[in-house]
Design a protein around this motif. Structure first.
Motif, mmCIF file in Angstrom:
data_model
loop_
_atom_site.group_PDB
_atom_site.id
_atom_site.type_symbol
_atom_site.label_atom_id
_atom_site.label_comp_id
_atom_site.label_asym_id
_atom_site.label_seq_id
_atom_site.Cartn_x
_atom_site.Cartn_y
_atom_site.Cartn_z
ATOM 1 N N MET A 54 52.068 123.093 16.445
ATOM 2 C CA MET A 54 50.632 123.343 16.374
ATOM 3 C C MET A 54 50.442 124.815 16.040
ATOM 4 O O MET A 54 51.108 125.672 16.610
ATOM 5 N N ASP A 55 49.531 125.083 15.109
ATOM 6 C CA ASP A 55 49.251 126.464 14.726
ATOM 7 C C ASP A 55 47.767 126.728 14.929
ATOM 8 O O ASP A 55 46.932 126.067 14.332
ATOM 9 N N ARG A 56 47.469 127.675 15.810
ATOM 10 C CA ARG A 56 46.076 128.053 16.092
ATOM 11 C C ARG A 56 45.803 129.486 15.680
ATOM 12 O O ARG A 56 44.773 130.043 16.005
ATOM 13 N N GLY A 57 46.744 130.086 14.976
ATOM 14 C CA GLY A 57 46.651 131.501 14.631
ATOM 15 C C GLY A 57 45.519 131.826 13.683
ATOM 16 O O GLY A 57 44.973 130.971 12.986
ATOM 17 N N ALA B 92 46.419 131.089 9.962
ATOM 18 C CA ALA B 92 46.871 129.732 9.636
ATOM 19 C C ALA B 92 45.899 129.092 8.656
ATOM 20 O O ALA B 92 44.690 129.352 8.687
ATOM 21 N N PHE B 93 46.420 128.260 7.773
ATOM 22 C CA PHE B 93 45.573 127.505 6.849
ATOM 23 C C PHE B 93 45.017 126.316 7.619
ATOM 24 O O PHE B 93 45.577 125.238 7.632
ATOM 25 N N SER C 274 37.875 125.853 10.112
ATOM 26 C CA SER C 274 37.156 126.786 10.960
ATOM 27 C C SER C 274 37.091 126.239 12.382
ATOM 28 O O SER C 274 36.860 125.050 12.591
ATOM 29 N N ASN C 275 37.284 127.105 13.366
ATOM 30 C CA ASN C 275 37.254 126.725 14.785
ATOM 31 C C ASN C 275 38.223 125.604 15.121
ATOM 32 O O ASN C 275 37.980 124.832 16.043
ATOM 33 N N GLY C 276 39.316 125.512 14.413
ATOM 34 C CA GLY C 276 40.216 124.399 14.645
ATOM 35 C C GLY C 276 41.663 124.804 14.749
ATOM 36 O O GLY C 276 41.991 125.950 15.050
ATOM 37 N N PHE C 277 42.535 123.848 14.494
ATOM 38 C CA PHE C 277 43.974 124.075 14.571
ATOM 39 C C PHE C 277 44.682 123.180 13.576
ATOM 40 O O PHE C 277 44.113 122.223 13.046
ATOM 41 N N LEU C 278 45.927 123.518 13.300
ATOM 42 C CA LEU C 278 46.754 122.804 12.339
ATOM 43 C C LEU C 278 47.928 122.163 13.056
ATOM 44 O O LEU C 278 48.577 122.804 13.888
ATOM 45 N N LEU C 279 48.192 120.900 12.749
ATOM 46 C CA LEU C 279 49.316 120.182 13.331
ATOM 47 C C LEU C 279 50.327 119.855 12.242
ATOM 48 O O LEU C 279 49.952 119.623 11.090
ATOM 49 N N THR D 104 47.121 115.532 5.043
ATOM 50 C CA THR D 104 47.855 115.429 3.797
ATOM 51 C C THR D 104 49.340 115.602 4.096
ATOM 52 O O THR D 104 49.747 116.640 4.606
ATOM 53 N N GLY D 105 50.105 114.568 3.840
ATOM 54 C CA GLY D 105 51.532 114.608 4.164
ATOM 55 C C GLY D 105 51.746 114.731 5.659
ATOM 56 O O GLY D 105 51.207 113.972 6.452
ATOM 57 N N ARG D 106 52.515 115.747 6.048
ATOM 58 C CA ARG D 106 52.820 115.968 7.463
ATOM 59 C C ARG D 106 51.832 116.926 8.124
ATOM 60 O O ARG D 106 51.932 117.187 9.316
ATOM 61 N N ARG D 107 50.918 117.485 7.382
ATOM 62 C CA ARG D 107 49.969 118.473 7.920
ATOM 63 C C ARG D 107 48.614 117.835 8.204
ATOM 64 O O ARG D 107 48.094 117.076 7.409
#
Length: 168
Positions: free
Chosen positions: A99-102, A105-106, A109-114, A135-138
């Motif tokens: 999980m990327d909340r930096g 990170a792409f 807005s106000n969210g996170f990436l898994l 999209t794919g694994r992201r």
């Protein structure tokens, strides 16, 4: 240490689009579509540009309707999965690797990436404007959602990931 849940369908966290952001986003995008079409007919440029403006305006209006439908829903986190309000499984908790909340990170807005494991790679691409995309694994979670809701959801998910057994 692992955490056991009594009910696998218990909703641990919910994120829904805030009313103010929803109104502002939909109004802005809808107004853009109407203005592009208006300009194409009131001050028509050459035929090619007129067709381009009409197509772009129609696309903006289509996107406005798509965003209106998607932001009427919500995202739920259960002990086993992250899902849309209509039941669409966004990701299984067991498949989430990182999980990327930096800040850089792409992510929405106000969210996170898994990032999910290879087993989730077969999941089809999906996009719910203002809520989530895959999209794919992201997978990106957030957009029109309040930061407090997505932060709480990411914290709960992070705790669940940290307490997984070594075999997962």
């Amino acid at each position: 240490m692992t955490v056991e849940f009594k009910d696998e369908n218990e909703v641990l966290a919910v994120a829904r689009a805030s009313t103010g952001r929803r109104i502002l986003g939909l109004t802005s995008l809808g107004l853009l579509g109407v203005l592009l079409i208006y300009i194409a007919f009131v001050r028509p440029p050459s035929l090619g540009w007129q067709v381009f403006l009409i197509a772009l305006g129609a696309g903006a209006l289509w996107l406005t309707d798509r965003m209106r439908r998607s932001t009427a829903s919500w995202i739920e986190l259960t002990p086993t999965e992250l899902r849309d309000g209509d039941g669409t499984v966004i990701a299984r908790v067991a498949d989430i690797q990182t999980m990327d909340r930096g800040v850089f990170a792409f992510k929405p807005s106000n969210g996170f990436l898994l990032k999910t494991a290879g087993a989730s790679q077969d999941a089809p691409r999906a996009w719910r404007p203002g809520l989530w995309w895959r999209t794919g694994r992201r997978i990106g979670i957030g957009g029109m959602t309040p930061g407090s809701q997505t932060k709480f959801m990411s914290e709960v998910l992070s705790a669940m990931m940290a307490t997984r057994g070594p075999h997962q």
